[in-house]
Design a protein around this motif. Structure first.
Motif, PDB file in Angstrom:
ATOM      1  N   ALA A   1       0.744  -1.109   0.057  1.00 39.26           N
ATOM      2  CA  ALA A   1      -0.062  -0.083   0.036  1.00 39.26           C
ATOM      3  C   ALA A   1       0.969   1.341  -0.115  1.00 39.26           C
ATOM      4  CB  ALA A   1      -0.974   0.126   1.322  1.00 39.26           C
ATOM      5  N   THR A   2       0.316   2.148  -0.387  1.00 37.90           N
ATOM      6  CA  THR A   2       0.923   3.491  -0.537  1.00 37.90           C
ATOM      7  C   THR A   2      -0.010   4.654   0.263  1.00 37.90           C
ATOM      8  OG1 THR A   2       0.026   3.951  -2.703  1.00 37.90           O
ATOM      9  CG2 THR A   2       2.443   3.399  -2.571  1.00 37.90           C
ATOM     10  N   VAL A   3       0.483   5.475   0.826  1.00 39.09           N
ATOM     11  CA  VAL A   3      -0.261   6.718   1.509  1.00 39.09           C
ATOM     12  C   VAL A   3       0.126   8.073   0.644  1.00 39.09           C
ATOM     13  CG1 VAL A   3      -0.697   8.125   3.403  1.00 39.09           C
ATOM     14  CG2 VAL A   3      -0.221   5.614   3.528  1.00 39.09           C
ATOM     15  N   LEU A   4      -0.871   8.629  -0.060  1.00 37.85           N
ATOM     16  CA  LEU A   4      -0.779   9.796  -0.752  1.00 37.85           C
ATOM     17  C   LEU A   4      -1.436  10.864  -0.417  1.00 37.85           C
ATOM     18  CD1 LEU A   4      -1.720   7.754  -4.001  1.00 37.85           C
ATOM     19  CD2 LEU A   4       0.881   8.414  -3.118  1.00 37.85           C
ATOM     20  N   ARG A   5      -0.776  12.261  -0.684  1.00 38.07           N
ATOM     21  CA  ARG A   5      -1.727  13.260  -0.275  1.00 38.07           C
ATOM     22  C   ARG A   5      -2.813  13.510  -1.244  1.00 38.07           C
ATOM     23  NH1 ARG A   5       3.511  17.321  -0.178  1.00 38.07           N
ATOM     24  NH2 ARG A   5       4.282  16.821   1.971  1.00 38.07           N
ATOM     25  N   GLY A   6      -3.530  14.267  -1.206  1.00 41.53           N
ATOM     26  CA  GLY A   6      -4.644  14.715  -2.313  1.00 41.53           C
ATOM     27  C   GLY A   6      -4.133  14.758  -3.527  1.00 41.53           C
ATOM     28  N   ASP A   7      -3.093  15.475  -3.685  1.00 37.15           N
ATOM     29  CA  ASP A   7      -2.483  16.039  -5.150  1.00 37.15           C
ATOM     30  C   ASP A   7      -1.634  14.641  -5.552  1.00 37.15           C
ATOM     31  OD1 ASP A   7      -0.023  15.808  -3.490  1.00 37.15           O
ATOM     32  OD2 ASP A   7       0.411  17.992  -3.799  1.00 37.15           O
ATOM     33  N   GLY A   8      -1.722  13.384  -4.714  1.00 38.11           N
ATOM     34  CA  GLY A   8      -1.012  12.393  -5.463  1.00 38.11           C
ATOM     35  C   GLY A   8       0.486  12.269  -5.068  1.00 38.11           C
ATOM     36  N   THR A   9       1.239  13.167  -4.063  1.00 34.76           N
ATOM     37  CA  THR A   9       2.523  13.120  -3.354  1.00 34.76           C
ATOM     38  C   THR A   9       2.550  11.864  -2.670  1.00 34.76           C
ATOM     39  OG1 THR A   9       2.689  15.339  -3.580  1.00 34.76           O
ATOM     40  CG2 THR A   9       4.420  14.401  -2.252  1.00 34.76           C
ATOM     41  N   LEU A  10       3.603  11.299  -2.662  1.00 35.04           N
ATOM     42  CA  LEU A  10       3.820   9.978  -2.100  1.00 35.04           C
ATOM     43  C   LEU A  10       4.119  10.394  -0.540  1.00 35.04           C
ATOM     44  CD1 LEU A  10       4.177   6.964  -1.812  1.00 35.04           C
ATOM     45  CD2 LEU A  10       6.458   7.079  -2.432  1.00 35.04           C
ATOM     46  N   ILE A  11       3.663   9.833   0.626  1.00 30.17           N
ATOM     47  CA  ILE A  11       3.956   9.890   1.778  1.00 30.17           C
ATOM     48  C   ILE A  11       4.654   8.993   2.479  1.00 30.17           C
ATOM     49  CG2 ILE A  11       2.899  10.715   4.085  1.00 30.17           C
ATOM     50  CD1 ILE A  11       2.864  12.926   2.088  1.00 30.17           C
ATOM     51  N   ALA A  12       4.017   7.940   2.380  1.00 29.72           N
ATOM     52  CA  ALA A  12       4.532   6.456   2.793  1.00 29.72           C
ATOM     53  C   ALA A  12       4.295   5.293   2.193  1.00 29.72           C
ATOM     54  CB  ALA A  12       4.243   6.385   4.359  1.00 29.72           C
ATOM     55  N   SER A  13       4.840   4.253   2.121  1.00 25.81           N
ATOM     56  CA  SER A  13       4.553   3.065   1.717  1.00 25.81           C
ATOM     57  C   SER A  13       4.766   2.013   2.437  1.00 25.81           C
ATOM     58  CB  SER A  13       5.438   2.925   0.227  1.00 25.81           C
ATOM     59  OG  SER A  13       6.768   2.846   0.488  1.00 25.81           O
ATOM     60  N   GLY A  14       4.265   0.612   2.148  1.00 31.94           N
ATOM     61  CA  GLY A  14       4.495  -0.238   2.871  1.00 31.94           C
ATOM     62  C   GLY A  14       4.083  -1.866   2.355  1.00 31.94           C
ATOM     63  N   ARG A  15       4.407  -2.779   3.008  1.00 32.34           N
ATOM     64  CA  ARG A  15       3.772  -4.152   2.481  1.00 32.34           C
ATOM     65  C   ARG A  15       3.651  -4.837   3.800  1.00 32.34           C
ATOM     66  NH1 ARG A  15       7.453  -7.384  -1.608  1.00 32.34           N
ATOM     67  NH2 ARG A  15       6.740  -5.747  -2.904  1.00 32.34           N
ATOM     68  N   GLY A  16       2.511  -6.057   3.725  1.00 33.05           N
ATOM     69  CA  GLY A  16       2.239  -6.759   5.003  1.00 33.05           C
ATOM     70  C   GLY A  16       2.055  -8.163   4.212  1.00 33.05           C
ATOM     71  N   VAL A  17       1.797  -8.869   5.436  1.00 25.86           N
ATOM     72  CA  VAL A  17       1.480 -10.274   5.132  1.00 25.86           C
ATOM     73  C   VAL A  17       0.408 -10.548   5.928  1.00 25.86           C
ATOM     74  CG1 VAL A  17       2.368 -12.797   5.433  1.00 25.86           C
ATOM     75  CG2 VAL A  17       3.990 -11.000   4.866  1.00 25.86           C
ATOM     76  N   TYR A  18      -0.636 -11.099   5.377  1.00 28.59           N
ATOM     77  CA  TYR A  18      -1.853 -11.413   5.800  1.00 28.59           C
ATOM     78  C   TYR A  18      -2.393 -12.864   5.949  1.00 28.59           C
ATOM     79  CZ  TYR A  18      -1.805  -6.531   5.405  1.00 28.59           C
ATOM     80  OH  TYR A  18      -1.366  -5.310   5.378  1.00 28.59           O
ATOM     81  N   LEU A  19      -2.984 -13.288   6.883  1.00 29.80           N
ATOM     82  CA  LEU A  19      -3.485 -14.730   7.088  1.00 29.80           C
ATOM     83  C   LEU A  19      -4.765 -14.885   6.272  1.00 29.80           C
ATOM     84  CD1 LEU A  19      -2.871 -17.303   8.716  1.00 29.80           C
ATOM     85  CD2 LEU A  19      -4.520 -16.578  10.284  1.00 29.80           C
ATOM     86  N   THR A  20      -4.710 -15.992   5.441  1.00 28.21           N
ATOM     87  CA  THR A  20      -5.789 -16.054   4.622  1.00 28.21           C
ATOM     88  C   THR A  20      -6.669 -17.272   4.724  1.00 28.21           C
ATOM     89  OG1 THR A  20      -4.628 -17.041   2.925  1.00 28.21           O
ATOM     90  CG2 THR A  20      -4.969 -14.703   2.469  1.00 28.21           C
ATOM     91  N   ALA A  21      -5.767 -18.269   5.536  1.00 30.52           N
ATOM     92  CA  ALA A  21      -6.450 -19.324   5.961  1.00 30.52           C
ATOM     93  C   ALA A  21      -7.846 -19.093   6.802  1.00 30.52           C
ATOM     94  CB  ALA A  21      -5.532 -20.083   6.862  1.00 30.52           C
ATOM     95  N   ALA A  22      -8.863 -19.840   6.421  1.00 30.50           N
ATOM     96  CA  ALA A  22     -10.101 -19.707   7.156  1.00 30.50           C
ATOM     97  C   ALA A  22      -9.895 -19.704   8.709  1.00 30.50           C
ATOM     98  CB  ALA A  22     -11.294 -20.548   6.657  1.00 30.50           C
ATOM     99  N   PRO A  23     -10.641 -18.812   9.544  1.00 26.63           N
ATOM    100  CA  PRO A  23     -10.202 -18.906  11.092  1.00 26.63           C
ATOM    101  C   PRO A  23     -10.873 -20.168  11.701  1.00 26.63           C
ATOM    102  CG  PRO A  23     -11.823 -17.228  10.188  1.00 26.63           C
ATOM    103  CD  PRO A  23     -11.209 -17.707   8.968  1.00 26.63           C
TER     104      PRO A  23
END
Length: 129
Positions: A107-129
């Protein structure tokens, strides 16, 4: 999925809104709040707020594919610029890899004008709970 997003009191306090969401990813918007300020002299937004938007945007890219919320297993964030007072922010997320047990999304976080503020990557559990 918007009902899932807004079920959490913290998410409602942040003022989050699903701007768009489909199987390829999506956008979450967040209006600025005075309580986000970490440095009053300059008026910049606390990094934890930016990390939260990255996590939720990447998380909901995966959730859109599965039709349900997922848990974060791991996450990293890079801060590129300060988000200053009064700036509404938009998180944009997309899936990198979808597996039966884990998914990776960015994901990226942008200002309203499209300027990049922050970026990141995550790992998420997809197996059914």
């Amino acid at each position: 999925l918007e009902a899932i997003l807004l079920a959490a009191p913290f998410h409602r306090w942040l003022g989050l809104r699903l701007a768009s969401l489909d199987e390829d990813g999506g956008e979450i918007s967040m209006p600025w709040r005075e309580e986000f300020v970490a440095g009053p002299r300059i008026g910049y937004t606390h990094g934890g707020i930016l990390a939260t938007l990255i996590d939720l945007t990447a998380d909901f890219a995966v959730a859109a594919k599965l039709g349900r919320g997922v848990q974060t297993v791991d996450m990293r964030v890079a801060y590129h610029r300060a988000a200053l007072s009064g700036e509404a922010l938009v998180g944009r997320g997309r899936i990198i890899r979808m597996g039966r047990t884990l998914a990776t999304a960015e994901a990226t976080v942008l200002r309203g004008d499209g300027t990049l503020i922050a970026s990141g990557r995550g790992v998420y559990l997809t197996a059914a709970p």
